[in-house]
Scaffold this active site. Structure first.
Site, PDB file in Angstrom:
ATOM      1  N   GLY B 125       0.800  -1.214   0.000  1.00  0.00           N
ATOM      2  CA  GLY B 125       0.000   0.000   0.000  1.00  0.00           C
ATOM      3  C   GLY B 125       0.830   1.260   0.000  1.00  0.00           C
ATOM      4  N   ILE B 154      -0.883  -5.618  -8.611  1.00  0.00           N
ATOM      5  CA  ILE B 154      -2.291  -5.930  -8.799  1.00  0.00           C
ATOM      6  C   ILE B 154      -3.059  -4.617  -8.912  1.00  0.00           C
ATOM      7  CG2 ILE B 154      -4.295  -7.103  -7.847  1.00  0.00           C
ATOM      8  CD1 ILE B 154      -2.273  -8.972  -6.418  1.00  0.00           C
ATOM      9  N   THR B 160       7.284  -5.859  -7.012  1.00  0.00           N
ATOM     10  CA  THR B 160       8.719  -6.140  -7.064  1.00  0.00           C
ATOM     11  C   THR B 160       9.080  -6.904  -8.344  1.00  0.00           C
ATOM     12  OG1 THR B 160       9.020  -6.048  -4.680  1.00  0.00           O
ATOM     13  CG2 THR B 160      10.601  -7.378  -5.914  1.00  0.00           C
ATOM     14  N   ASP B 213     -10.360  -5.587   1.952  1.00  0.00           N
ATOM     15  CA  ASP B 213      -9.203  -6.412   2.240  1.00  0.00           C
ATOM     16  C   ASP B 213      -9.303  -6.827   3.701  1.00  0.00           C
ATOM     17  OD1 ASP B 213      -6.839  -7.720   2.025  1.00  0.00           O
ATOM     18  OD2 ASP B 213      -5.637  -5.986   1.473  1.00  0.00           O
TER      19      ASP B 213
END
Lengths: 448, 448
Positions: B125, B154, B160, B213
């Site tokens: 985030g 996403i 990474t 989430d």
């Protein structure tokens, strides 16, 4: 709002898009025109849905904004599922249920009538419970105004609209409905074309996929359609039984109380009738087969199913008393009088003629009898499994398909005796339904 | 499992079906063959999901059966949304979280290693928080085994794996990963091809659509992947800030505690590092731009972003101490030593060479500077809005696109001074991102 497919083949050149037939018509597009494609704007009311998921109670304005976005087609099925699941896991409060009902009732067409109108509704889940045509005929014969619109089957083998369609025309627009009701005091039409509480149909589509029917949404679903239809008085039939939609007497009483409370916020006077929902009503499951039972009751045939007749009279009695067409406690006698005198059947025929004509229902030509493989007493009949057998036979798509039950709870059955007769249009559907009926575990339970 | 379309045109005759290219290949079908089509069997584990919606706590066997059906592709998105919403409205208990983690970890591939392996993970985030390549290089240089697999972006402008792909190859299969780790002690590969905890990717797709989430699912998501990857020790970075994924210090502490508790059930020793998540890390947002910052830190360039360096050292210190490559309290000094000596950079280069080669990252050729329209002191930077600007510029799809921040919280800014520099591959994307950056309300807040 559309789904955009990206293609890798040579069908389209650079900066070219192809449209579906529906999009061509909707956009009035012509070959060679420029189109601009962008993401749909974010659905801001999803913020309310997310708060609701995490435990916040919503205000009326939040429900308005959610329902407006839903009706405008801005919610994906995934977002609708989240809204409906949140209202199941953390049930809607009374205030929230009133707010959702109000938002749904105002989100589509709203009808008005120049006189008092009454209606009846059954919470459903009970195969063969086709009381509506009988109740409407009796109420209209008694001089009440009952503009009844019904749905087609959603998950069941027959809705009232499906059954009525086997004897007359049901796809009436609002002008036709007003004409029939002005002339006869009642109608028995399909409500699907009227755009009353359109959010309801959208919610139901997702509830069906999840097989959930949360109480707050159920109340808002039933009442928003009645409020939008301009009804002032409502008789609500709540069948209770282990395989009906409402499973216990306590749950039935609770639902009845909440229904009356929410309805009273909208000036909708509601009487509830809790009825036995332990087994299918009458003998028939399927549009034409059920209509044959209904006609037998209206014509006072000696073979008319007694349970269907009694249930219809109970609901009709409540309608007559609530509507002022019978004194308190006198509804049943008056309803029976209108049935026995033939006044109700004459009214039913006139309503059909006003809607476009009357014909006898035609049942499917192929049938097969399922017999019992042992002896015993019938202890339980599973409404859901019986409904599924009728659906596998082709109902409601094939209006003549379905089944006739030969036994009810309490009957003694000997090995080889008929349990039910299946009706279908094609041998493959007959075999499919028969195969399921033979393999299904205990659609009809026998005790030795 | 497929969607069946019914067509009314003449393309198909009676009893004919057409198949998609994908179905042709999957079924090895040939022209003229008979196909049988039937409804998919009912998903029995949806019964558990329905009980969960209505308040029942689930046993481990129920989670096993749900996760197995999810991984087999038997859940529709609507059903997945109901499962995830139910776990948000009525949060998973500790036992349920352990059961879900276990079910997810066992539902795909499971790796084993012939020595102790360690890993790091950031809850995410936070744009620009690209510490992983630095931490892996330091840990491997210290002699630890750190088989790091990462996801692609996403919802963010870079994962990474996206950043690493600008300097080397990342789509390694399990054999290639073992070869690289055996040779160099670490890898920096994309985890997507390994089928570790495949349910996670399915859940994340729906969570993204709902923008939720839930904590229990977040814990199961992170830990199931680590358990399936055969990790024994884990350092977890939890950035906390008003626009990060975790919003308050209390929530961060709570999540850290739950993560450690659940991990301990699987013998996964976990250390948590709560870090400042109030603003983006470093200057760069976007795969190639972030990799340039990472290389600057590894090469000890004088213009290397100090905050990225300090964060990487903090996480690396925890990894070295947990892995036994540094005594307690000595991790930071040892990590800094490996960085300053060039050992970490040499290890990074060797890992890239083992993965398939090393090249310098290439940033986009078009850039534009956004200047401030007034003077003031920077009080807040919105991580989500900054991320969106970089995405509109083309990141991560265009690996060279993104932005460089010219200011951080606390900086004094005068009117006309640069706030950020946007990078894009095409003029239209540059204009689109610029337009959003100029119109967005307070991505960077100034106090007079």
């Amino acid at each position: 709002m559309a789904i955009l497919f990206q293609g890798a083949d040579k069908a389209l050149g650079k900066d070219e898009v192809g449209l579906s037939e529906a999009a061509w018509q909707l956009l009035h597009a012509s070959e060679g025109e420029w189109v601009t494609i962008s993401h749909p704007p974010a659905v801001t009311s999803m913020g309310f849905v997310r708060s609701r998921i995490f435990g916040t109670t919503l205000e009326a304005a939040a429900f308005d904004s959610i329902v407006q976005d839903v009706v405008a087609g801005r919610y994906s099925d995934v977002q609708l599922a989240a809204f409906l699941t949140a209202g199941s896991a953390l049930p809607l409060t009374d205030d929230e249920t009133v707010a959702l009902t109000s938002a749904m009732a105002r989100a589509g067409e709203q009808l008005g009538w120049n006189r008092d109108v009454i209606d009846k509704h059954s919470v459903g889940g009970l195969p063969g419970n086709r009381t509506t045509p009988i109740v409407v005929a009796i109420a209209a014969a008694a001089g009440l105004t009952i503009p009844k619109t019904s749905s087609r089957a959603i998950t069941s083998p027959a809705g009232t609209a499906d059954a009525m369609e086997t004897v007359t025309r049901v796809d009436l627009d609002i002008d036709a409905i007003r004409r029939v009701v002005d002339a006869e005091g009642g109608c028995l039409a399909w409500g699907g074309a009227l755009n009353l509480s359109p959010a309801d149909d959208i919610f139901i589509g997702v509830e069906r996929q999840l097989d959930i029917d949360p109480e707050g949404q159920l109340i808002a679903s039933v009442l928003s359609k009645k409020i939008a239809a301009g009804i002032q008085k409502l008789v609500l039939d709540i069948p209770v039984g282990p395989t009906a939609k409402v499973r216990s007497a306590a749950a039935g009483q609770r639902l009845a109380m909440r229904m009356r409370d929410v309805a009273s916020h909208f000036g909708l006077e509601t009487v509830t009738v809790i009825s036995d929902g332990s087994q299918p009503v009458g003998r028939a499951i399927g549009p034409a087969l059920e209509m044959r039972d209904v006609l037998a009751v209206l014509r006072c045939d000696t073979n008319a199913p007694i349970d269907l007749r009694l249930r219809a009279l109970a609901v009709a009695a409540a309608v007559l008393e609530l509507g002022g067409a019978a004194a308190p406690e006198r509804g049943t006698a008056r309803a029976e009088e209108l049935l026995i005198s033939g006044a109700a059947y004459q009214k039913f025929e006139k309503i059909c003629l006003a809607q476009g004509g009357f014909r006898e229902p035609i049942v499917a030509s192929l049938k097969r009898v399922l017999t019992s493989d042992r002896s015993g007493r019938v202890t339980e009949i599973d409404n859901r499994k019986i409904a599924r057998i009728a659906k596998f036979a082709g109902a409601p798509g094939d209006a003549g398909a379905g089944l006739l039950l030969d036994v009810h709870i309490g009957d003694e059955v000997s090995a080889g005796q008929p349990m039910m007769t299946l009706y279908a249009d094609t041998p493959s559907e007959l075999a499919y339904a028969m195969n399921y009926a033979e393999s299904v575990d205990l659609a009809i339970s026998l005790a030795p």
